[in-house]
Design a protein around this motif. Structure first.
Motif: not given
Length: 220
Positions: A168-175, A177-183, A186-191, A195-200
């Motif tokens: 549930g902590s995308w802004n931490v996990a992104m560092f 997980c390069p794939t999450l970082f790339s998303y 593109v879309w920012g840290n927008n909960g 697209v981000l909700k479906r990815l997670m």
């Protein structure tokens, strides 16, 4: 999950040949194609990455003694997955650390394209023609791509041994997980971004399924 162990085991057979030696990149490509033949993988070694939606990954020169990997699946050539080995120097001084990193990146790339191959097979059976939006957002926001990328995030998650509490902590996990970082680039840290909700959500399902499989294997 998508033949991960079989792919890893095939690549692992190269360790004794490569580690501790100054290995020609073309020879690494030859070995990879030989070991991954059963998965329909063809290997191309190049100093220039092919044009693709993740092209920015390769911006700038590749550091000496490093390799980068990209994979492609062409639905019109259904038997082959092309694995591209991108390099700057003709030889690699292979260490166990470099080998482990390469094995993970290759396995991730091949599994990603195997997912797309399976998706394409299902589309053909169902008589459905896939339509992908234009631009980077259209590409990354396509459901098939989100699914395959969620599996990428799952592999990165397991590789970094991240706890499920971070899901549930995308802004931490992104560092990690390069794939999450790339998303998120593109879309920012927008909960609230769909697209981000479906990815997670899909990543969460992969992580939970992976843990269940491990528990089942441990009980056998």
């Amino acid at each position: 999950m998508y033949e991960a162990k079989k792919i890893d085991d095939c690549i692992e057979t190269m360790r004794d040949i490569c580690v501790g030696n100054r290995v020609p990149v073309e020879f690494i490509g030859f070995l990879l194609e030989k070991e991954l033949k059963e998965f329909g993988v063809k290997v191309n070694c190049s100093k220039t990455a092919q044009d693709c939606c993740d092209k920015e990954t390769f911006l700038g020169e590749i550091p000496e003694n490093m390799l980068m990997f990209n994979a492609f699946y062409d639905p019109d050539n259904e038997q082959e997955i092309e694995l591209e080995v991108v390099f700057s120097k003709d030889y690699i001084q292979m260490t166990n650390e470099i080998f482990d990193s390469n094995k993970f990146e290759i396995s991730l790339a091949v599994q990603h394209e195997m997912i797309h191959k399976y998706q394409n097979d299902m589309h053909e059976i169902q008589g459905w023609s896939q339509k992908i939006g234009s631009g980077r957002r259209g590409y990354l926001g396509d459901f098939d791509e989100i699914y395959a990328r969620a599996h990428d995030v799952y592999l990165e998650w397991v590789n970094q041994n991240l706890p499920t509490s971070l899901l549930g902590s995308w802004n931490v996990a992104m560092f990690a997980c390069p794939t999450l970082f790339s998303y998120m680039m593109v879309w920012g840290n927008n909960g609230d971004e769909p697209v981000l909700k479906r990815l997670m959500k899909l990543t969460y399902q992969f992580v939970m399924d992976g843990e269940k499989n491990e528990q089942t294997a441990g009980n056998i």
